[in-house]
Write an enzyme that holds these catalytic residues in place. Sequence first.
Site, mmCIF file in Angstrom:
data_model
loop_
_atom_site.group_PDB
_atom_site.id
_atom_site.type_symbol
_atom_site.label_atom_id
_atom_site.label_comp_id
_atom_site.label_asym_id
_atom_site.label_seq_id
_atom_site.Cartn_x
_atom_site.Cartn_y
_atom_site.Cartn_z
ATOM 1 N N HIS A 8 29.123 26.392 1.085
ATOM 2 C CA HIS A 8 30.047 26.275 -0.039
ATOM 3 C C HIS A 8 30.457 24.796 -0.196
ATOM 4 C CE1 HIS A 8 33.274 27.497 -2.732
ATOM 5 N NE2 HIS A 8 34.084 26.694 -2.071
ATOM 6 N N HIS A 58 30.483 35.590 -0.990
ATOM 7 C CA HIS A 58 29.924 34.834 -2.110
ATOM 8 C C HIS A 58 28.437 35.146 -2.260
ATOM 9 C CE1 HIS A 58 33.011 31.325 -2.543
ATOM 10 N NE2 HIS A 58 33.604 32.513 -2.428
ATOM 11 N N HIS A 92 30.515 36.903 -6.489
ATOM 12 C CA HIS A 92 30.320 37.550 -5.195
ATOM 13 C C HIS A 92 29.105 38.466 -5.244
ATOM 14 C CE1 HIS A 92 34.173 36.475 -2.997
ATOM 15 N NE2 HIS A 92 34.294 35.895 -4.191
ATOM 16 N N ASP A 115 29.651 29.302 -7.537
ATOM 17 C CA ASP A 115 30.855 28.548 -7.175
ATOM 18 C C ASP A 115 31.341 27.808 -8.420
ATOM 19 O OD1 ASP A 115 30.814 29.436 -4.596
ATOM 20 O OD2 ASP A 115 29.894 27.637 -3.760
ATOM 21 N N HIS A 157 34.807 32.720 -8.367
ATOM 22 C CA HIS A 157 33.476 32.701 -7.748
ATOM 23 C C HIS A 157 32.695 33.956 -8.133
ATOM 24 C CE1 HIS A 157 35.948 30.578 -4.445
ATOM 25 N NE2 HIS A 157 35.316 29.634 -5.135
#
Length: 252
Positions: free
Chosen positions: A151, A143, A128, A157, A126
Amino acid sequence: VPWTSLPGLLRPSCHSFLDPFLGTFPLPADRPESPISSFTLGLSDMHDKVTAIWQQLTQRAAEPGAPGSALHAACRVQPSASLDPAQPRVSGLVLFRQPAPGAPLEAFFHLDGFPAERNGSRRAIHVHRFGDLSPGCEAAGPHYNPRAAPHPHHPGDFGNFAVRDGRVRKHRGGLAASLAGPHSIVGRAVVVHAGEDDLGRGGDPASLDHGNAGRRLACCVVGVCGPLPWARAAREHAERRKRRRDSDCQAA
């Protein structure tokens, strides 16, 4: 002076600049056009020409496929500084390419150091929020989620990646993240997790936050780069695919 600054620097505002001097040099009555007014017209004409050139250059650079229009970035993955000795040391390189601002992003993921376990295990990756990795990957924050979406609909993602022989070698296109614009991921962290992303189907609040992907094994900060690393990775990817096809043909 940058090209983008020239139109502003040459903007025809010289009338106001020259006003204090006009009284110092009285204009003859039999000369309708003075040297100063000629200079003003010439500067205005120069501004128009430079503006037209600048607009052509920027429009050409924004066209997909135009020379120099693609954006590239690299992220050199290192093990988290906060890992205990029992955790695997994952490292590698993630490369990004975007043909033009607004176009879909594609990436190469080349990672090594996963534990020797059955092929087919999957690990989440992912983007961040923060690019602060000094105390470990935990400092990268949550995230990156600029639109406050659940999500797995965050720009970074990237989902799950199959591990084979302790490695990940994957090209993935159509990614929602971007290297340009207000939601650029440049300067943010890519995090490799110890577990598999449940893709928001876990049935608990954490699933809609981070997919219950587990501990952060490794991370890196996305930075802009030139096109050469991507070209090298694309060539290696094409060679691997050719070897795989040749092997399949021989087996058949």
